[in-house]
Write a protein that holds these residues in place. Structure first.
Motif, PDB file in Angstrom:
ATOM      1  N   ARG A  14       1.145  -0.908  -0.205  1.00 39.69           N
ATOM      2  CA  ARG A  14      -0.157   0.172  -0.138  1.00 39.69           C
ATOM      3  C   ARG A  14       0.392   1.601  -0.349  1.00 39.69           C
ATOM      4  NH1 ARG A  14      -5.131   0.868  -1.476  1.00 39.69           N
ATOM      5  NH2 ARG A  14      -5.035   2.268  -1.641  1.00 39.69           N
ATOM      6  N   THR A  15       1.885   0.997   0.920  1.00 41.72           N
ATOM      7  CA  THR A  15       3.068   2.494   1.291  1.00 41.72           C
ATOM      8  C   THR A  15       3.508   2.304   0.324  1.00 41.72           C
ATOM      9  OG1 THR A  15       3.589   1.770   2.631  1.00 41.72           O
ATOM     10  CG2 THR A  15       2.170   2.916   3.766  1.00 41.72           C
ATOM     11  N   LEU A  16       4.484   1.375  -0.326  1.00 37.12           N
ATOM     12  CA  LEU A  16       5.755   0.826  -1.004  1.00 37.12           C
ATOM     13  C   LEU A  16       7.260   0.844  -0.082  1.00 37.12           C
ATOM     14  CD1 LEU A  16       4.820   2.569  -4.042  1.00 37.12           C
ATOM     15  CD2 LEU A  16       4.423   0.308  -3.992  1.00 37.12           C
ATOM     16  N   ASP A  17       6.086   1.409   1.394  1.00 36.39           N
ATOM     17  CA  ASP A  17       7.448   1.452   2.373  1.00 36.39           C
ATOM     18  C   ASP A  17       8.580   0.338   2.649  1.00 36.39           C
ATOM     19  OD1 ASP A  17       6.778   4.028   2.905  1.00 36.39           O
ATOM     20  OD2 ASP A  17       5.630   3.099   5.066  1.00 36.39           O
ATOM     21  N   THR A  18       9.442   0.300   2.014  1.00 35.31           N
ATOM     22  CA  THR A  18      11.007  -0.491   1.992  1.00 35.31           C
ATOM     23  C   THR A  18      11.006  -1.662   3.826  1.00 35.31           C
ATOM     24  OG1 THR A  18      13.116   0.162   0.727  1.00 35.31           O
ATOM     25  CG2 THR A  18      13.348  -1.732   2.022  1.00 35.31           C
ATOM     26  N   LEU A  19      10.212  -2.466   3.853  1.00 32.49           N
ATOM     27  CA  LEU A  19      10.408  -3.448   5.171  1.00 32.49           C
ATOM     28  C   LEU A  19      11.872  -3.984   5.419  1.00 32.49           C
ATOM     29  CD1 LEU A  19       6.539  -4.685   4.657  1.00 32.49           C
ATOM     30  CD2 LEU A  19       7.480  -2.687   5.704  1.00 32.49           C
ATOM     31  N   ALA A  20      12.323  -4.769   4.404  1.00 37.77           N
ATOM     32  CA  ALA A  20      13.740  -5.141   4.359  1.00 37.77           C
ATOM     33  C   ALA A  20      14.983  -5.405   3.177  1.00 37.77           C
ATOM     34  CB  ALA A  20      13.407  -6.623   4.710  1.00 37.77           C
ATOM     35  N   GLU A  21      15.727  -4.796   3.436  1.00 41.33           N
ATOM     36  CA  GLU A  21      16.605  -4.931   1.730  1.00 41.33           C
ATOM     37  C   GLU A  21      17.646  -5.726   2.368  1.00 41.33           C
ATOM     38  OE1 GLU A  21      19.766  -1.547   1.316  1.00 41.33           O
ATOM     39  OE2 GLU A  21      17.685  -0.488   0.509  1.00 41.33           O
ATOM     40  N   TYR A  22      18.003  -6.367   1.224  1.00 40.05           N
ATOM     41  CA  TYR A  22      19.486  -6.830   1.144  1.00 40.05           C
ATOM     42  C   TYR A  22      20.357  -6.385  -0.469  1.00 40.05           C
ATOM     43  CZ  TYR A  22      22.072 -11.510   0.626  1.00 40.05           C
ATOM     44  OH  TYR A  22      23.898 -11.763   0.516  1.00 40.05           O
ATOM     45  N   ARG A  23      21.951  -6.113   0.274  1.00 44.51           N
ATOM     46  CA  ARG A  23      22.122  -5.517  -1.414  1.00 44.51           C
ATOM     47  C   ARG A  23      23.118  -6.924  -1.864  1.00 44.51           C
ATOM     48  NH1 ARG A  23      23.913  -0.941  -2.788  1.00 44.51           N
ATOM     49  NH2 ARG A  23      22.964  -0.067  -0.975  1.00 44.51           N
TER      50      ARG A  23
END
Length: 523
Positions: free
Chosen positions: A134-143
Motif C-alpha cells: 500500500r505504501t511502498l515503504d521498504t520493510l527489508a533490504e538485501y544488497r
C-alpha cells in the motif's frame, strides 16, 4: 561436471542482511518533471470487468501461485494474472524513489500476504527489497553485488552496457515457499527467505548459495580488475523444472542445472550462441530461445540438460533499434487448449514474425511450424518482450525504436502497435484478430484474466516536448483503448524494459527508471 560442497547453515546465516535492524524506510515519491500540469491526467472511461474464459497454465509445483511468481507471471511465461487490475475508477498513483540515479525495480513478485519482493537496480549494485504493497515503504533490504556492466559503463562511458545487460538478478523467481531464487553477478545462485522478528522488523536470510564458477568463466570487469584477460559469462536467468532442479542459462550460451538437494552442477554449451532472455518451463520440458534457435530441453537422470529438439528461425542481418541482440527478443510462451504450442518472435529484417510451433518431441519436423505471421509495418517491427498467451490467443507489442531512457526525451515516442493473433481451432494456421495503435515503447505488458483488460505502459508524441507516461488499458477482445492514467513525467518514469505486474490487491505495479509506481482504483 562438479559437485561443490553445500555451504554450512551457519555460514548462510551470516548473509542475513545487516541493515534490517533499522526501522522500515518510508517511501519517497518519484519527482515529476515540468509539464505534468499541461497534459491530461486521465482519458477514457471506467471499465466493467469481463473475465476472459479459459484455463490458466498448470500450476508449477516449485513456483509461487500463478500470477505472483516472476516477471512473466508463471512457469509458462503467459504474462497473465488471475487478479483484476485497475478498472479506471478514479485511479490513484503512488511511487517510491529507490535511488537518485537509477533504481528501477523490474521483476515484482508477491508473497502469500501480498507483500512485494522485487530487485531494484542502482549504480552501486542491485537491491533485493521487501515492500509494503500500500505504501511502498521498504520493510527489508538485501544488497547484491554490483554488475560488471556498471563498472564498464562508468569507466568507459558506455552506458549501453547497462541497458543491454539482463544479468545480475533482474530475472528471478519466487518459489513455492515464498523464497527468492536468483543468480547474482558473481555467478552464484542464491535462495533467500524473508521473515519477521519478534520486534516486528523484517529481514532476509540466504538459505542456499550455489557457486556456478566451476562451470562458468567469471573473469569480469570490476573496480579491482578493470582489464580482465579471460572470459566473463554472466548468468542471465534461473527457473525450476517440474522435478525441482534449478535451471540456469548464461549470456554465452551455457545451459545448466543445480540439484538443490546435493548442490550437483551439470551444464552444456550452445557454441556460438547467446541467451539474453529468460526461459519457460512446463511438465514436458524447458523451452528457451537463443539468438539463433528455439530449443526444447529435458534433464537426464543426473541433471545434464538434453536437447529434445531445436528449431532455427530468421535472425535477420543485425540488431534492430528496440532489441538487445540479433535474435528473438522473447521468452518462449507455452500455451494451447487442444495442442501444446510454443511461441516466439523472429528478427526478420523487414517485418518481424510471430512464430508458433508444436512442442511435442515426436512431432515431425515438417509439421512443427503452425504459423509464421508478419506483424507491424515494414522496416519498423521488433519486440524485446515476451508475448501474452491465453487459450489459443497471443498478443505482441512493437518496441521498434526504443533503446534506453534517453531515446524518448523531448516529447518523442516510438511507432508503436500491438496485435492479437489466434491459432485456429484445428491447428491449421493463425489469424490476426485486431491491431492496436497503442505506443508501449518497452514494457512487458500483462493481461488480467479476471477483468479482460490488457495493460500497457504508453508514451505518445508531445509537441511541447513533455515526456508523459501512462498506464493504458486495452480491451483484450477488441483491441480498443479503454482508459489511460498518467503516472508521471520525465525520464524518471520511463520503464526501460520493466514489466507491468498486477497484484493480488488489484493494483498495477510498474518498474520505472527511478524506482516503482503503483496504480490502483480509489473506488
Amino acid at each position: 561436471m562438479t559437485t561443490p560442497r553445500r555451504p554450512a547453515r551457519a555460514l548462510a546465516l551470516i548473509a542475513t542482511v545487516l541493515a534490517v535492524a533499522t526501522p522500515a524506510a518510508l517511501a519517497d515519491e518519484i519527482p515529476l518533471a515540468p509539464g505534468h500540469r499541461l497534459v491530461d491526467s486521465y482519458e477514457g472511461a471506467p471499465a466493467t470487468a469481463r473475465p476472459v474464459p479459459g484455463e490458466a497454465p498448470p500450476q508449477h509445483p516449485y513456483l509461487a501461485p500463478n500470477g505472483r511468481s516472476g516477471m512473466h507471471a508463471d512457469g509458462a511465461g503467459s504474462g497473465t494474472h488471475p487478479y483484476s487490475g485497475p478498472l479506471g475508477r478514479d485511479p490513484e498513483v503512488t511511487s517510491e524513489k529507490i535511488a537518485a540515479l537509477g533504481g528501477e525495480c523490474a521483476t515484482v513478485t508477491f508473497d502469500a500476504a501480498g507483500r512485494l519482493l522485487t530487485v531494484c537496480g542502482t549504480f552501486s549494485g542491485f537491491l533485493l527489497k521487501l515492500l509494503d504493497p500500500r505504501t511502498l515503504d521498504t520493510l527489508a533490504e538485501y544488497r547484491l553485488p554490483q554488475r560488471s556492466s556498471t563498472v564498464e559503463a562508468v569507466t568507459r562511458l558506455d552506458f549501453e552496457k547497462i541497458f543491454k545487460d539482463t544479468s545480475g538478478g533482474a530475472y528471478f523467481y519466487l518459489d513455492h515457499r515464498d523464497r527468492v531464487v536468483l543468480a547474482d553477478s558473481r555467478g552464484h545462485i542464491l535462495r533467500i527467505a524473508h521473515s519477521q522478528g519478534a520486534d516486528g522488523r523484517w529481514s532476509f536470510t540466504v538459505e542456499d548459495d550455489w557457486d556456478l564458477t566451476p562451470l562458468v568463466p567469471h573473469d569480469c570487469v570490476s573496480w579491482t580488475n578493470l582489464f580482465p584477460s579471460g572470459v566473463c559469462d554472466p548468468v542471465t536467468s534461473v527457473m525450476p523444472d517440474w522435478d525441482g532442479r534449478v535451471w540456469w542459462v548464461t549470456r554465452l550460451g551455457r545451459v545448466g542445472t543445480v540439484d538443490p538437494a546435493t548442490g550437483a552442477l551439470r551444464s552444456v554449451r550452445l557454441d556460438g550462441e547467446e541467451i539474453q532472455n529468460s526461459f519457460s518451463v512446463a511438465e514436458d520440458g524447458v523451452s528457451l530461445v537463443s539468438d539463433h534457435a528455439l530449443y526444447s530441453f529435458r534433464a537426464d537422470a543426473d541433471g545434464t540438460p538434453r536437447i529434445r529438439w531445436r528449431q532455427t528461425y530468421d535472425r535477420g542481418t543485425g540488431t534492430k533499434p528496440g532489441s538487445v541482440n540479433q535474435g528473438s527478443g522473447t521468452t518462449p510462451d507455452l500455451f494451447g487448449t487442444r495442442e501444446k504450442y510454443v511461441a516466439i518472435t523472429d528478427n526478420a529484417d523487414d517485418r518481424m514474425h510471430v512464430l508458433v510451433y508444436r512442442r511435442g518431441a515426436d512431432v515431425p519436423e515438417s509439421q512443427r511450424l503452425v504459423c509464421r505471421v508478419p506483424v507491424f509495418r515494414p522496416g519498423a517491427s521488433t519486440t524485446d518482450n515476451s508475448l501474452i498467451s491465453w487459450g489459443d490467443s497471443l498478443v505482441v507489442e512493437n518496441n521498434y525504436g526504443y533503446e534506453n531512457p534517453t531515446t524518448l526525451t523531448f516529447g518523442r515516442s516510438v511507432v508503436g502497435g500491438a496485435t492479437r493473433i489466434d491459432v485456429r481451432p484445428d491447428g491449421s494456421g493463425c489469424d490476426t484478430v485486431w491491431e492496436s495503435p497503442v505506443r508501449s515503447p518497452s514494457t512487458v505488458p500483462k493481461l488480467s484474466t479476471a477483468n479482460g483488460l490488457l495493460y500497457f505502459y504508453e508514451k505518445e508524441p508531445n509537441a511541447l516536448g513533455i515526456d508523459a507516461w501512462y498506464l493504458t488499458a486495452v480491451d483484450f477482445r477488441t483491441g480498443q483503448r479503454v482508459f489511460k492514467r498518467l503516472t508521471g513525467t520525465g525520464v524518471a518514469y520511463d520503464n526501460n524494459w520493466a514489466p507491468i505486474t498486477i497484484g493480488p490487491d488489484g493494483a498495477a505495479y510498474i518498474g520505472v527508471f527511478n524506482g516503482i509506481v503503483a496504480v490502483r482504483d480509489r473506488a
